[in-house]
Design a protein around this motif. Structure first.
Motif, PDB file in Angstrom:
ATOM      1  N   ILE A 192       1.795  -3.246  14.091  1.00 29.84           N
ATOM      2  CA  ILE A 192       2.454  -2.027  13.598  1.00 29.84           C
ATOM      3  C   ILE A 192       3.933  -2.378  13.528  1.00 29.84           C
ATOM      4  N   GLY A 193       4.689  -2.060  12.316  1.00 34.24           N
ATOM      5  CA  GLY A 193       6.077  -2.070  12.303  1.00 34.24           C
ATOM      6  C   GLY A 193       6.558  -0.597  12.413  1.00 34.24           C
ATOM      7  N   VAL A 194       7.766  -0.733  12.977  1.00 37.80           N
ATOM      8  CA  VAL A 194       8.451   0.736  13.341  1.00 37.80           C
ATOM      9  C   VAL A 194       9.560   0.846  12.072  1.00 37.80           C
ATOM     10  N   LEU A 195       9.904   1.856  11.227  1.00 36.01           N
ATOM     11  CA  LEU A 195      10.729   2.073  10.341  1.00 36.01           C
ATOM     12  C   LEU A 195      11.811   3.100  11.037  1.00 36.01           C
ATOM     13  N   GLY A 196      12.731   2.498  11.448  1.00 29.58           N
ATOM     14  CA  GLY A 196      13.796   3.500  12.184  1.00 29.58           C
ATOM     15  C   GLY A 196      13.683   3.644  13.534  1.00 29.58           C
ATOM     16  N   VAL A 197      14.495   3.052  14.299  1.00 30.85           N
ATOM     17  CA  VAL A 197      14.438   2.955  15.744  1.00 30.85           C
ATOM     18  C   VAL A 197      15.801   3.673  16.364  1.00 30.85           C
ATOM     19  N   GLY A 198      16.091   4.885  15.901  1.00 28.16           N
ATOM     20  CA  GLY A 198      16.855   5.982  16.570  1.00 28.16           C
ATOM     21  C   GLY A 198      16.458   6.247  17.630  1.00 28.16           C
ATOM     22  N   ASN A 199      16.631   7.612  18.111  1.00 35.15           N
ATOM     23  CA  ASN A 199      16.153   8.249  19.195  1.00 35.15           C
ATOM     24  C   ASN A 199      14.666   8.316  19.174  1.00 35.15           C
ATOM     25  N   ILE A 200      13.835   9.091  18.304  1.00 39.38           N
ATOM     26  CA  ILE A 200      12.594   9.325  18.339  1.00 39.38           C
ATOM     27  C   ILE A 200      11.721   8.015  17.811  1.00 39.38           C
ATOM     28  N   GLY A 201      12.305   7.103  17.075  1.00 38.46           N
ATOM     29  CA  GLY A 201      12.009   5.759  16.776  1.00 38.46           C
ATOM     30  C   GLY A 201      11.759   4.901  17.906  1.00 38.46           C
ATOM     31  N   GLU A 207       2.125   0.386  -1.281  1.00 35.48           N
ATOM     32  CA  GLU A 207       2.102  -0.789  -2.231  1.00 35.48           C
ATOM     33  C   GLU A 207       1.523  -2.082  -1.589  1.00 35.48           C
ATOM     34  N   TYR A 208       1.653  -2.328  -0.044  1.00 33.10           N
ATOM     35  CA  TYR A 208       0.895  -2.953   0.598  1.00 33.10           C
ATOM     36  C   TYR A 208      -0.186  -2.846   1.356  1.00 33.10           C
ATOM     37  N   GLY A 209      -0.593  -1.539   0.961  1.00 32.61           N
ATOM     38  CA  GLY A 209      -1.909  -0.969   1.709  1.00 32.61           C
ATOM     39  C   GLY A 209      -1.644  -0.861   3.230  1.00 32.61           C
ATOM     40  N   ILE A 210      -0.509  -0.442   3.667  1.00 28.77           N
ATOM     41  CA  ILE A 210      -0.316  -0.309   4.977  1.00 28.77           C
ATOM     42  C   ILE A 210      -0.190   1.450   5.414  1.00 28.77           C
ATOM     43  N   ASP A 211      -1.096   1.696   6.331  1.00 31.39           N
ATOM     44  CA  ASP A 211      -1.341   2.972   6.980  1.00 31.39           C
ATOM     45  C   ASP A 211       0.085   3.491   7.374  1.00 31.39           C
ATOM     46  N   VAL A 212       0.379   4.856   7.410  1.00 31.60           N
ATOM     47  CA  VAL A 212       1.579   5.269   7.763  1.00 31.60           C
ATOM     48  C   VAL A 212       1.354   6.334   8.605  1.00 31.60           C
ATOM     49  N   ALA A 246       2.462   1.484   9.613  1.00 29.70           N
ATOM     50  CA  ALA A 246       3.781   1.768  10.070  1.00 29.70           C
ATOM     51  C   ALA A 246       4.084   2.854  10.637  1.00 29.70           C
ATOM     52  N   VAL A 247       5.243   2.983  11.463  1.00 24.34           N
ATOM     53  CA  VAL A 247       5.551   4.190  11.946  1.00 24.34           C
ATOM     54  C   VAL A 247       7.125   4.449  11.174  1.00 24.34           C
ATOM     55  N   VAL A 248       7.028   5.735  10.492  1.00 27.59           N
ATOM     56  CA  VAL A 248       8.097   6.106   9.525  1.00 27.59           C
ATOM     57  C   VAL A 248       8.928   7.103  10.425  1.00 27.59           C
ATOM     58  N   ALA A 249       9.896   6.610  11.100  1.00 24.79           N
ATOM     59  CA  ALA A 249      10.696   7.534  11.928  1.00 24.79           C
ATOM     60  C   ALA A 249      12.128   7.440  11.297  1.00 24.79           C
ATOM     61  N   LEU A 250      12.126   7.350  10.115  1.00 24.17           N
ATOM     62  CA  LEU A 250      13.489   7.537   9.057  1.00 24.17           C
ATOM     63  C   LEU A 250      13.899   8.910   8.902  1.00 24.17           C
TER      64      LEU A 250
END
Length: 366
Positions: free
Chosen positions: A17-26, A97-102, A79-83
């Motif tokens: 898993i990749g995390v997109l956005g690592v502010g507070n909730i990220g 585009e890369y077949g990555i679940d979100v 990927a976790v979308v925390a943007l």
């Protein structure tokens, strides 16, 4: 039943898993994923250098200043979308585009139109979309649902829910300026109704089935471009229940220990979420607060721990991961997130039709 989602490896490899956005909730999602068995987090992305530093200290091997670069470079399952909300649609499109679940932080999008485009792209790519609606994972809400379904209070003609949070300036004294995007209607789509109300709509549909909005009013306790208070009247046709929702972001010095109040008025009794709080809730909350205060002085805040609110985020992400492994629809899907947005849009439209007096904020006692 055949899954619409792309095939997953059935071997024992960890879910990447990749995390997109690592502010507070990220950071909550990042530390949740790092604590999960069978999950690895090789990379995180954030435009803020300090946030990338925090992610590395938490145990991430690689960080990126651009989430698109991360998606292109890493071999991920999800990927976790925390943007911020204005980036959700673009991030989902790139992941597709890369077949990555979100797994997308709420609100799913800024509008139902934007959500529809996201879900269409996801369907074409065969990727799963989950949404971080966490109220249904809190033990007090699970307790309310169980008690309601047991039938002990009979028919529920009326219910109410209140959800509160810190205001956009943070707790007084407000000595630093907040980020600009949470107060930009074009960036977030709205104010407290999208920030807090969509959680309420989701848990209410989980309890009562699909909802209809009958009336709504919005207000501002501060001179800001988005509402920081909203009250909505709803009807659940399936159960014949009338429901009021109030959500607000107030400049309180201290929030109530329980910032969501759910009450079901049955014909033979009442169910409230307070009745289903864990017995050690207040002790755990006080201990977690002290630990985080101490860590701010001497190091990194804990952020994730098996505490009442944060555990719900952990469980929501864990359920999403299990669905990904099994090639199944996530338990809180993109369609669920879209329905909550549709209710919010209807409420905004109804409120706009009324020339309302300044919203009177109801008294909420701790």
């Amino acid at each position: 039943m055949l899954s619409q989602f792309r095939g997953r490896s059935t071997d024992s490899k960890p879910l990447s898993i990749g995390v997109l956005g690592v502010g507070n909730i990220g950071m909550v999602h990042l530390k949740s994923a790092l604590a999960m068995p069978g999950v690895e987090v090789p990379a995180a992305a954030d435009a803020v250098p300090g946030n990338r530093d925090r992610a590395e200290r938490a145990g991430v091997d690689r960080t990126y200043d651009d989430y698109a670069a991360l998606l292109a470079a890493e071999d991920l399952d999800a990927a976790v979308v925390a943007l911020p909300p204005f980036l959700h649609a673009e991030a989902v499109e790139r992941a597709a585009e890369y077949g990555i679940d979100v797994f997308v932080e709420k609100p799913l999008a800024r509008s139902t139109e934007e959500a529809d485009r996201m879900l269409e792209i996801a369907e074409r790519a065969g990727i799963a979309v989950g949404v971080d609606h966490t109220l249904r994972y809190q033990p007090d809400m699970v307790g309310v649902k169980s008690a309601y379904e047991d039938g002990g209070v009979g028919h529920v003609p009326y219910a109410s829910i209140i959800r509160l949070n810190d205001g956009p300036l943070g707790r007084p004294p407000a000595d630093t300026a907040p980020p600009s995007w949470p107060l930009d209607p074009n960036a977030v789509g709205g104010g407290s109704l999208l920030e807090l109300g969509v959680h309420c709509f989701d848990v209410l549909e989980w309890l009562f089935g699909e909802l209809e909005v009958r009336d709504a009013t919005m207000g501002r306790t501060l001179e800001i471009p988005v509402e920081d208070a909203a009250t909505v009247l709803l009807r659940a046709p399936e159960t014949g229940t009338t429901i009021t929702v109030h959500c607000g972001s107030y400049q309180w010095e201290e929030l109530p220990e329980v910032n969501t109040r759910l009450r079901l008025e049955g014909i033979t009794g009442t169910i409230t979420n307070r009745d289903h709080l864990p017995k050690n809730f207040y002790a755990d909350a006080a201990r977690a607060a002290l630990e985080n205060v101490a860590s701010r002085v001497g190091g990194e805040p804990t952020v994730f721990g098996p505490t009442f609110y944060l555990r719900a985020h952990y469980d929501a992400l864990a359920d999403f991961c299990e669905a990904v492994r099994a090639n199944e629809e996530p338990p809180v899907s993109g369609l669920d997130g879209r329905r909550s947005l549709a209710l919010a849009e209807t409420a905004y439209d109804l409120a706009a039709e009324t020339i309302a007096e300044e919203l009177e904020v109801p008294e909420v006692r701790p």
